[in-house]
Design a protein around this motif. Structure first.
Motif, PDB file in Angstrom:
ATOM      1  N   GLU A 158       0.124  18.905   8.446  1.00 16.45           N
ATOM      2  CA  GLU A 158      -0.268  17.616   9.014  1.00 16.45           C
ATOM      3  C   GLU A 158      -2.045  17.588   8.404  1.00 16.45           C
ATOM      4  O   GLU A 158      -2.762  18.587   8.265  1.00 16.45           O
ATOM      5  CB  GLU A 158      -0.336  17.555  10.401  1.00 16.45           C
ATOM      6  CG  GLU A 158      -0.956  16.325  11.171  1.00 16.45           C
ATOM      7  CD  GLU A 158      -0.925  16.624  12.506  1.00 16.45           C
ATOM      8  OE1 GLU A 158      -0.204  16.179  13.096  1.00 16.45           O
ATOM      9  OE2 GLU A 158      -2.048  16.810  13.120  1.00 16.45           O
ATOM     10  N   ILE A 159      -2.379  16.505   8.161  1.00 17.63           N
ATOM     11  CA  ILE A 159      -3.802  16.129   7.462  1.00 17.63           C
ATOM     12  C   ILE A 159      -4.227  14.787   8.234  1.00 17.63           C
ATOM     13  O   ILE A 159      -3.516  13.753   8.165  1.00 17.63           O
ATOM     14  CB  ILE A 159      -3.788  15.680   5.988  1.00 17.63           C
ATOM     15  CG1 ILE A 159      -2.823  17.017   4.923  1.00 17.63           C
ATOM     16  CG2 ILE A 159      -5.135  15.564   5.506  1.00 17.63           C
ATOM     17  CD1 ILE A 159      -3.718  18.063   4.848  1.00 17.63           C
ATOM     18  N   ASP A 160      -5.501  15.301   8.890  1.00 20.37           N
ATOM     19  CA  ASP A 160      -5.936  14.006   9.601  1.00 20.37           C
ATOM     20  C   ASP A 160      -7.099  13.461   8.764  1.00 20.37           C
ATOM     21  O   ASP A 160      -7.902  14.143   8.287  1.00 20.37           O
ATOM     22  CB  ASP A 160      -6.665  14.554  10.947  1.00 20.37           C
ATOM     23  CG  ASP A 160      -7.050  13.221  11.761  1.00 20.37           C
ATOM     24  OD1 ASP A 160      -7.547  12.165  11.143  1.00 20.37           O
ATOM     25  OD2 ASP A 160      -7.159  13.573  13.031  1.00 20.37           O
ATOM     26  N   THR A 161      -7.007  12.227   8.256  1.00 20.76           N
ATOM     27  CA  THR A 161      -7.846  11.920   7.059  1.00 20.76           C
ATOM     28  C   THR A 161      -8.981  10.929   7.807  1.00 20.76           C
ATOM     29  O   THR A 161      -9.823  10.424   7.069  1.00 20.76           O
ATOM     30  CB  THR A 161      -6.994  10.725   6.112  1.00 20.76           C
ATOM     31  OG1 THR A 161      -6.514   9.666   6.908  1.00 20.76           O
ATOM     32  CG2 THR A 161      -6.037  11.664   5.450  1.00 20.76           C
ATOM     33  N   GLY A 162      -8.724  10.841   9.115  1.00 22.47           N
ATOM     34  CA  GLY A 162      -9.990   9.922  10.031  1.00 22.47           C
ATOM     35  C   GLY A 162     -11.302  10.413   9.612  1.00 22.47           C
ATOM     36  O   GLY A 162     -12.056   9.272   9.189  1.00 22.47           O
ATOM     37  N   GLU A 163     -11.852  11.526   9.302  1.00 23.24           N
ATOM     38  CA  GLU A 163     -13.155  11.731   8.937  1.00 23.24           C
ATOM     39  C   GLU A 163     -13.318  12.060   7.740  1.00 23.24           C
ATOM     40  O   GLU A 163     -14.573  12.492   7.369  1.00 23.24           O
ATOM     41  CB  GLU A 163     -13.823  13.006   9.911  1.00 23.24           C
ATOM     42  CG  GLU A 163     -13.265  12.789  11.611  1.00 23.24           C
ATOM     43  CD  GLU A 163     -14.403  12.096  11.999  1.00 23.24           C
ATOM     44  OE1 GLU A 163     -15.564  12.252  11.569  1.00 23.24           O
ATOM     45  OE2 GLU A 163     -14.079  10.958  12.698  1.00 23.24           O
ATOM     46  N   LEU A 164     -12.300  11.947   6.853  1.00 21.36           N
ATOM     47  CA  LEU A 164     -12.295  12.315   5.429  1.00 21.36           C
ATOM     48  C   LEU A 164     -12.631  11.082   4.442  1.00 21.36           C
ATOM     49  O   LEU A 164     -12.121  10.191   4.714  1.00 21.36           O
ATOM     50  CB  LEU A 164     -11.132  13.064   4.889  1.00 21.36           C
ATOM     51  CG  LEU A 164     -10.836  14.157   5.644  1.00 21.36           C
ATOM     52  CD1 LEU A 164      -9.602  14.844   5.044  1.00 21.36           C
ATOM     53  CD2 LEU A 164     -11.853  15.624   5.438  1.00 21.36           C
ATOM     54  N   THR A 165     -13.560  11.419   3.458  1.00 20.16           N
ATOM     55  CA  THR A 165     -13.554  10.183   2.341  1.00 20.16           C
ATOM     56  C   THR A 165     -12.309  10.599   1.470  1.00 20.16           C
ATOM     57  O   THR A 165     -11.603  11.540   1.562  1.00 20.16           O
ATOM     58  CB  THR A 165     -14.806  10.841   1.404  1.00 20.16           C
ATOM     59  OG1 THR A 165     -14.738  12.019   0.770  1.00 20.16           O
ATOM     60  CG2 THR A 165     -16.121  10.557   2.168  1.00 20.16           C
ATOM     61  N   ILE A 166     -12.329   9.333   0.586  1.00 20.44           N
ATOM     62  CA  ILE A 166     -11.139   9.568  -0.190  1.00 20.44           C
ATOM     63  C   ILE A 166     -10.992  10.897  -1.332  1.00 20.44           C
ATOM     64  O   ILE A 166     -10.173  11.614  -1.282  1.00 20.44           O
ATOM     65  CB  ILE A 166     -10.848   8.216  -1.277  1.00 20.44           C
ATOM     66  CG1 ILE A 166     -10.544   7.308  -0.081  1.00 20.44           C
ATOM     67  CG2 ILE A 166      -9.894   8.668  -2.295  1.00 20.44           C
ATOM     68  CD1 ILE A 166     -10.430   5.774  -0.767  1.00 20.44           C
TER      69      ILE A 166
END
Ligand code: DC
Length: 224
Positions: free
Chosen positions: A199-207
């Motif tokens: 699982e990868i939560d992309t909410g706080e990540l830049t592209i």
């Protein structure tokens, strides 16, 4: 080095396609946007004014449909019969219809067959809802991407605005809620993480951070 199959599943606007496209470029892999295939089916049904709950009409549509995916570094160009529909399939009403049409067995059977043909050689990243669970349960690397609803709605809002459209944030939010619910609760190939998906939560990540994270996990799994 072995060219594997990478599955990226998750809800709408969770960052799947952007990450998949960039990771594919980094690895010299092909990227396959499976959602675009269901969108092309929806567009065909709309153009031919087919009631998607009329199973006979839907079956005829699926017998005759020709979907062709052209791969490039910039993503996929989607051909429906002889037309480039890459832009037309991104309309909000097609998003809703794609979700509805994708619940039908006759549609999924045909699309999954095509996806397996396109991906079987490996060296491919597919994004969708059921890649790790149904299309390629044997995929060597599986990701399940998530992000908070508001962030996903904001991303979709900006995307549509950049295209010169005039989106309403609340409408986008509601559409995402409805679509996630429909995709996750349908009987066939529902949106659920495969047991072995990361699982990868992309909410706080830049592209760039998303791609880097996937790339590092890939290197750990497959080697450099
Ligand atoms: O990824 P997307 O938002 O472009 O997909 C559009 C719809 O297609 C989505 O709401 C559900 C369906 N879909 C699916 O059922 N299975 C897939 N592998 C990909 C998409």
């Amino acid at each position: 080095m072995k060219r594997i199959i990478i599955a990226i599943d998750g809800p709408a606007a969770s960052g799947k396609s952007t990450s998949a496209k960039l990771l594919a470029r980094k690895l010299g892999y092909v990227y396959l946007d499976t959602g675009a295939m269901y969108r092309a089916c929806a567009l065909a049904a709309q153009q031919q004014q087919i009631n998607i709950n009329d199973i006979q009409a839907l079956s005829r549509l699926m017998e005759n449909i020709r979907i062709h995916i052209q791969f490039s570094d910039h993503g996929n160009t989607i051909w429906l019969n002889d037309d480039d529909v890459s832009e037309a399939i991104r309309e909000p009403d097609i998003s809703r219809l794609a979700s509805a049409i994708s619940a039908h067995r006759v549609v999924r059977t045909k699309m999954v067959k095509l996806q397996r043909e396109l991906g079987r050689e490996g060296g491919v990243i597919l994004d969708g809802r059921d890649i790790g669970t149904v299309v390629f349960p044997q995929a060597e690397l599986k990701f399940f991407m998530i992000a908070p609803l508001k962030i996903r709605a904001q991303r979709r809002y900006l995307e549509l605005k950049e295209k010169g459209l005039n989106p309403v944030f609340e409408d986008i939010l509601q559409d995402l809620v409805n679509r996630d619910k429909a995709d996750a609760s349908r009987a066939l190939a529902p949106l659920i993480p495969a047991e072995d998906a990361i699982e990868i939560d992309t909410g706080e990540l830049t592209i760039a951070e998303q791609v880097e994270k996937l790339y590092r996990i890939y290197l750990e799994k497959v080697g450099s």
